[in-house]
Design a protein around this motif. Structure first.
Motif, short mmCIF file in Angstrom:
data_model
loop_
_atom_site.label_atom_id
_atom_site.label_comp_id
_atom_site.label_asym_id
_atom_site.label_seq_id
_atom_site.Cartn_x
_atom_site.Cartn_y
_atom_site.Cartn_z
N MET A 1 -24.44 -75.17 -13.84
CA MET A 1 -24.61 -74.74 -15.31
C MET A 1 -22.92 -74.12 -15.53
O MET A 1 -22.64 -73.37 -14.67
N VAL B 1 -23.46 -72.02 -10.44
CA VAL B 1 -23.06 -71.50 -11.79
C VAL B 1 -21.62 -71.17 -11.86
O VAL B 1 -20.95 -70.64 -10.87
N THR C 1 -19.04 -69.67 -14.15
CA THR C 1 -18.72 -68.86 -15.48
C THR C 1 -17.35 -68.63 -15.83
O THR C 1 -16.49 -68.17 -14.88
N TRP D 1 -29.08 -69.34 -21.49
CA TRP D 1 -28.42 -69.59 -20.00
C TRP D 1 -29.33 -68.80 -18.96
O TRP D 1 -29.69 -69.25 -17.62
N VAL E 1 -20.91 -71.83 -17.67
CA VAL E 1 -21.28 -70.87 -18.93
C VAL E 1 -19.87 -70.42 -19.23
O VAL E 1 -19.19 -69.62 -18.74
N CYS F 1 -22.97 -74.47 -21.51
CA CYS F 1 -23.19 -73.42 -22.71
C CYS F 1 -21.74 -72.85 -23.09
O CYS F 1 -21.08 -72.16 -22.20
N SER F 2 -21.58 -72.27 -24.27
CA SER F 2 -20.46 -71.58 -24.68
C SER F 2 -20.74 -70.98 -25.97
O SER F 2 -21.67 -71.27 -26.71
N TYR G 1 -26.39 -70.88 -25.99
CA TYR G 1 -25.61 -69.70 -25.12
C TYR G 1 -26.69 -68.64 -24.48
O TYR G 1 -26.73 -68.10 -23.65
N ASN H 1 -16.69 -62.21 -14.67
CA ASN H 1 -18.19 -62.21 -15.13
C ASN H 1 -19.32 -61.91 -14.49
O ASN H 1 -20.44 -61.70 -14.88
N THR I 1 -16.48 -66.92 -19.15
CA THR I 1 -16.84 -66.49 -20.63
C THR I 1 -15.69 -65.46 -20.78
O THR I 1 -14.99 -64.76 -19.91
#
Lengths: 336, 271
Positions: A173, A233, A235, A223, A175, A199-200, A220, A271, A237
């Motif tokens: 995933m 995962v 990350t 998630w 993110v 996802c964003s 988003y 994150n 973000t």
């Protein structure tokens, strides 16, 4: 009769010069054959992103020089012993932009095979290339020159392969999208990672990137709900505070007993709360960790250089001995 | 050559295996070319152990599990047997490097410190006694290798958690694979131990002898490993804990085994 290499590479010529003389893969054989017709006794053209080189056996090397219609300051020319050493160093990855990279060996093999199929090689280059390939195999198996990745994305994949039995059935995933997170996801995909969820906050970017790598975009907000099924995962973000904390993660882990979870935190500020890495079955790496490993690997490769050159010397001496012994008969063969 | 000569020779081979793999481990080189050499060395050691057990069995006319010495050698033999079976099936790098020292140590304790004197009141012969003892000891072999895999897991996990992995990270298999094999070995050992105990109940009735200390030892081991298997099944046993239990339980199993079998043996009629 000279054994010669003339060429340019990422050290001697900028990309705008290299691209002018680059030979497309489909023409490697044909161009090698043309060089033979133009006056070389034997010829192999090697053309990769970082180098264009002509290996040849020639009475006069003018034909090979004419091939490169670039200013002479961009060119290098090595003969006999230096030519053999250069080829060995190229196929071992010692002359590459990323020290010890292995891709160049495959490219040189393909270039040689194309030239051989086109009838452009002869006893001198056949033996030289076979010797160089043997040297590459020897060097890779006896030294750590190709060990450990040197880019953040590949370091993350190496770590994933030491956590999971195989990557094929894994769900990744991503993110938050960004250059490094996308490169890491691509590296995981290239080594066989199964499903990739993206996802964003910018949903459009998530959809676009998911389409590029054959993944699936999710919203988003969704998630955290995916945690029971994900294994890795990434990350990235732009959140100013940790979005994954020990407090949030602990209950999610109950839904995935005895299954490892690999958290790759590319974001700055981070994150993922550092204490998440202390949870059982959770492995957490942030950008600094990955960059440090990549740097350590680069340093380790550099420390192997002397050992590699020593091994190459053994192959070099054996080849030159053969070349000296056969030179008179070869000169006779190639006499006009 | 004497019976013990075969075992000393096996020890020599296991020692060689330790040296070979230790040297490769320190150099940080993968065990690609070394693996077959190491495997053959361990196989040769196993063949020598088997020769000893065969000769001893032939001499006493039953399965050679009548003295603490024989039983300990049998445990080492079973551990090597599981290594020889697991190694090629899963292609686990450096499994031999972790197995050889354990087998070497168990063999050394047996050769240097354990009694090879038959008990004063020998157990009556029954195939059930042999079945019970052999399958129980094979279970110990599975637990031994689970301990070895557990040690490999902890080493690998430690490196991954440290975030500054040593170059040996690349040499060992993935932690998930080590955890899966560890779990399978503990489960296999537990199933075998269960059958061994059932065989023990039958054999005690057949031969009419009941040994309290041995029974208590076997029941304790069964409960301990059963607890681990149950906790794992219930999702309450994480990989790290599983690895720690595998090591600790095998250590305790072996120590308590020696204690039980080195104590003066008293047997009494089955109740």
């Amino acid at each position: 009769m000279n054994l010669v290499v003339i060429g340019l590479n990422h050290r001697t010529a900028p990309v705008e010069v290299r691209e002018r003389v680059a030979v497309p893969r489909g023409r490697w054989g044909a161009v090698s054959a043309e060089l033979r017709k133009a006056g070389l006794y034997e010829a192999v053209v090697v053309s990769t992103c970082n180098r264009v080189e002509v290996y040849g056996v020639a009475g006069e090397v003018a034909a090979a020089r004419r091939f490169f219609s670039v200013p002479p300051q961009h060119l290098y020319e090595w003969r006999d012993q230096d030519c053999v050493r250069h080829l060995c160093e190229v196929v071992c990855g010692l002359d590459s932009m990323v020290l010890g990279e292995t891709e160049v060996l495959g490219q040189v093999k393909q270039a040689y095979e194309a030239a051989q199929t086109a009838g452009a090689t002869g006893p001198v280059l056949n033996r030289l290339f076979q010797k160089a390939f043997a040297a590459a195999k020897h060097v890779r198996s006896r030294t750590a020159i190709a060990r450990g990745s040197t880019s953040v994305g590949n370091v993350a994949v190496d770590l994933a392969e030491k956590i999971f039995r195989n990557l094929a059935a894994r769900t990744v995933m991503v993110v938050g999208t960004g250059e490094i997170s996308e490169a890491t996801a691509r590296a995981l995909r290239s080594r066989g990672a199964g499903t990739i969820l993206v996802c964003s906050r910018a949903q459009g970017r998530a959809v676009e990137f998911a389409a590029q790598i054959g993944g699936r975009a999710i919203s988003y907000e969704d998630w955290p709900a995916q945690f029971p099924i994900v294994d890795i995962v990434i990350t990235a973000t732009g959140a100013p505070h940790p979005v994954i904390t020990t407090e949030k993660l602990r209950p999610l882990l109950r839904h995935r007993p005895a299954r490892p979870l690999f958290l790759i935190d590319i974001a700055v500020p981070r994150n993922v709360e550092p204490s998440c890495g202390e949870l059982e079955d959770v492995f957490l790496y942030d950008l600094d960790d990955l960059q440090q490993i990549a740097q350590d690997n680069r340093a380790a490769r550099e420390r192997e250089l002397d050992a590699c050159r020593e091994l190459i010397d053994g192959h070099l001496v054996r080849y030159l001995r053969w070349f000296a012994a056969h030179r008179p008969s070869l000169e006779q063969r190639y006499q006009p | 050559m004497t019976e013990r000569g075969y075992l000393w020779l096996a020890e020599l081979l296991f020692g060689m295996s330790c040296l070979l793999t230790w040297q490769r481990w320190r150099s940080g080189q993968p065990d690609g070319r070394l693996r077959p050499i190491n495997y053959i060395t361990m196989l040769a050691g196993f063949a020598l152990q088997t020769t000893f057990l065969y000769l001893r069995g032939k001499a006493i006319g039953r399965c050679p599990l009548t003295t603490p010495f024989e039983m300990t050698i049998f445990i080492a033999w079973a551990a090597v047997l599981f290594y020889l079976l697991i190694g090629p099936s899963y292609r686990l790098s450096f499994l031999g490097a972790f197995t050889a020292p354990i087998v070497l140590a168990i063999g050394a304790v047996a050769l240097l410190g354990l009694s090879d004197m038959p008990r004063a009141t020998p157990l009556k012969y029954s195939p059930w006694v042999d079945f019970h003892a052999a399958i129980g000891i094979l279970a110990c072999g599975a637990f031994a290798l689970a301990g070895v895999i557990g040690a490999m897991y902890l080493r690998q996990e430690d490196q991954l958690k440290s975030r500054r992995p040593h170059r040996t990270l690349a040499l060992l298999p993935a932690v998930e694979q080590l955890d899966i094999i560890n779990h399978r070995l503990v489960l296999l050992g537990f199933v075998m131990l269960t059958f061994g105990m059932l065989g023990g109940v039958v054999s005690q009735h057949v031969v009419g002898q009941w040994m309290a200390a041995k029974t208590a030892w076997a029941v304790t081991a069964w409960v301990a490993y059963g607890g681990v298997v149950g906790a794992r099944w219930a999702g309450r046993m994480h990989a790290r804990r599983m690895a720690r239990y595998s090591i600790a339980l095998f250590g305790l199993l072996l120590l308590s085994f020696w204690l039980v079998y080195l104590l003066p043996v008293s047997s009494r009629p089955a109740p």
